[in-house]
Design an enzyme around this catalytic site. Structure first.
Site, PDB file in Angstrom:
ATOM      1  N   VAL A  30       0.842  -1.205   0.000  1.00 45.53           N
ATOM      2  CA  VAL A  30       0.000   0.000   0.000  1.00 45.53           C
ATOM      3  C   VAL A  30       0.877   1.256   0.000  1.00 45.53           C
ATOM      4  O   VAL A  30       0.595   2.232  -0.703  1.00 45.53           O
ATOM      5  CB  VAL A  30      -1.003  -0.029   1.184  1.00 45.53           C
ATOM      6  CG1 VAL A  30      -1.767   1.274   1.292  1.00 45.53           C
ATOM      7  CG2 VAL A  30      -1.981  -1.188   0.996  1.00 45.53           C
ATOM      8  N   ALA A  51       9.639   2.890   7.897  1.00 42.04           N
ATOM      9  CA  ALA A  51       8.928   1.603   7.938  1.00 42.04           C
ATOM     10  C   ALA A  51       9.823   0.541   8.551  1.00 42.04           C
ATOM     11  O   ALA A  51      11.040   0.541   8.328  1.00 42.04           O
ATOM     12  CB  ALA A  51       8.505   1.178   6.543  1.00 42.04           C
ATOM     13  N   GLY A  52       9.187  -0.356   9.312  1.00 40.00           N
ATOM     14  CA  GLY A  52       9.922  -1.470   9.938  1.00 40.00           C
ATOM     15  C   GLY A  52      10.654  -2.278   8.876  1.00 40.00           C
ATOM     16  O   GLY A  52      11.852  -2.544   8.987  1.00 40.00           O
ATOM     17  N   ASP A 113      -7.123   3.383   3.918  1.00 40.44           N
ATOM     18  CA  ASP A 113      -8.262   2.477   4.097  1.00 40.44           C
ATOM     19  C   ASP A 113      -8.943   2.551   5.457  1.00 40.44           C
ATOM     20  O   ASP A 113      -9.706   1.668   5.811  1.00 40.44           O
ATOM     21  CB  ASP A 113      -7.857   1.014   3.817  1.00 40.44           C
ATOM     22  CG  ASP A 113      -7.334   0.836   2.412  1.00 40.44           C
ATOM     23  OD1 ASP A 113      -7.637   1.699   1.572  1.00 40.44           O
ATOM     24  OD2 ASP A 113      -6.629  -0.148   2.169  1.00 40.44           O
TER      25      ASP A 113
END
Ligand SMILES: C[C@@]1(CC(=O)O)C2=NC(=C\c3[nH]c(c(CCC(=O)O)c3CC(=O)O)Cc3[nH]c(c(CC(=O)O)c3CCC(=O)O)/C=C3\N/C(=C\2)[C@@H](CCC(=O)O)[C@]3(C)CC(=O)O)/[C@H]1CCC(=O)O
Ligand SMILES: NC(=O)c1ccc[n+]([C@@H]2O[C@H](COP(=O)([O-])OP(=O)(O)OC[C@H]3O[C@@H](n4cnc5c(N)ncnc54)[C@H](O)[C@@H]3O)[C@@H](O)[C@H]2O)c1
Length: 230
Positions: A30, A51-52, A113
């Site tokens: 996404v 981000a991890g 979302d």
């Protein structure tokens, strides 16, 4: 006087992402989609990604566009000097926490979302040169937004860019006060709406689509009613 409120209360604006700092949280599928949308629309957007785990595809885009990133979980300090945030991670609870931290710092946030915790939604975007149309269904059906985008992309002629450039030249060359200029520009462009009473291809498309959807809905509802009765 202000007109009666529209059904979709979202207020559309066009944001200069090259003058603002945007944080993207997430490095999966996404996030890749959001990154592509951001870069297609605003190639010089000032983006930072955290981000991890960052996927290979996301890594490739980051490298290609020279976008700074950190491969670790989100920390509140990431919000320093951030104006807008887009959260695209696979953990609803952490998303809510990040959205709350953003709210505290008045950072406007989109959580992919999860409409309930978004300050703003992304729209479907039609682009023909300098013309840009953003489409919102108020979250009711992103798929319809996508289809209308495709429909407009096909129906708006590529010559739109020439038209805009010519109009800009005419606009810059016009003399007179503001009202006189508006009158002249309205007169030059009136040809574009002369056909307003004729049914457009677009309107026919929308009629057909709504009939098909209504029939499908009736079929599905009928199926459920019948299976409940039998
Ligand atoms: C326009 C576009 C922009 C973008 O994201 O770049 C966008 N979604 C797109 C596509 C798309 N998204 C989804 C599908 C699958 C089919 C379907 O559900 O229809 C498809 C279609 C596809 O991918 O083909 C899934 C989905 N989306 C949301 C939910 C949650 C919910 O509804 O509760 C779920 C269910 C998740 C699940 O089931 O798990 C929510 C939102 N999606 C929005 C934007 C905002 C409202 C926009 C509006 O007002 O219409 C909003 C409210 C918030 C936001 O995310 O910003 C982009 C168009 C791409 C294009 O133009 O090509
Ligand atoms: N993939 C789809 O087509 C799709 C469609 C609709 C909805 N969604 C939803 O969108 C969300 C993201 O999906 P995805 O496919 O990108 O997931 P993904 O598993 O590919 O990626 C999730 C990303 O979030 C990162 N992440 C998780 N926690 C983090 C944290 N605390 N800080 C920083 N980064 C963190 C991970 O490292 C990873 O990069 C999910 O909630 C999913 O249900 C996905």
């Amino acid at each position: 006087m202000v007109e009666t409120p529209a059904k979709n209360p979202l207020f559309p604006i066009f944001v200069k992402l090259h003058t603002l700092n945007l944080l993207l949280v997430g490095g999966g599928y996404v996030a890749l989609e959001k990154l592509a949308t951001l870069l297609i629309n605003s190639p010089d957007a000032k983006i930072k990604l955290v981000a991890g785990i960052i996927s290979n595809d996301v890594h490739a885009v980051l490298k290609e566009h020279n976008i700074p990133f950190e491969e670790r979980d989100f920390e509140v300090r990431d919000l320093e000097d951030v104006d807008l945030a887009i959260v695209a991670i696979n953990d609803g609870q952490i998303s809510s926490k990040i959205a709350a931290a953003c709210k505290e710092r008045k950072v406007l946030t989109n959580v992919a979302d999860q409409p309930a915790i978004c300050d703003f939604y992304l729209g479907s975007v039609v682009q023909k040169g300098n013309l840009k149309i953003a489409i919102s269904t108020n979250g009711k059906s992103p798929t319809i937004a996508k289809r209308i985008k495709e429909m407009l992309n096909e129906t708006i002629p590529d010559e739109m860019e020439d038209l805009l450039n010519n109009m800009q030249r005419i606009r810059n060359g016009l003399k007179g006060d503001f009202t006189e200029k508006v009158k002249q520009l309205d007169a030059i462009t009136s040809v574009l709406i002369d056909n307003k009473n004729k049914k457009s291809v677009f309107r026919t498309f929308l009629y057909m689509l709504s009939y098909i959807i209504a029939i499908l809905f009736l079929m599905i509802a009928g199926y459920y009613i019948l299976s409940a009765l039998l």
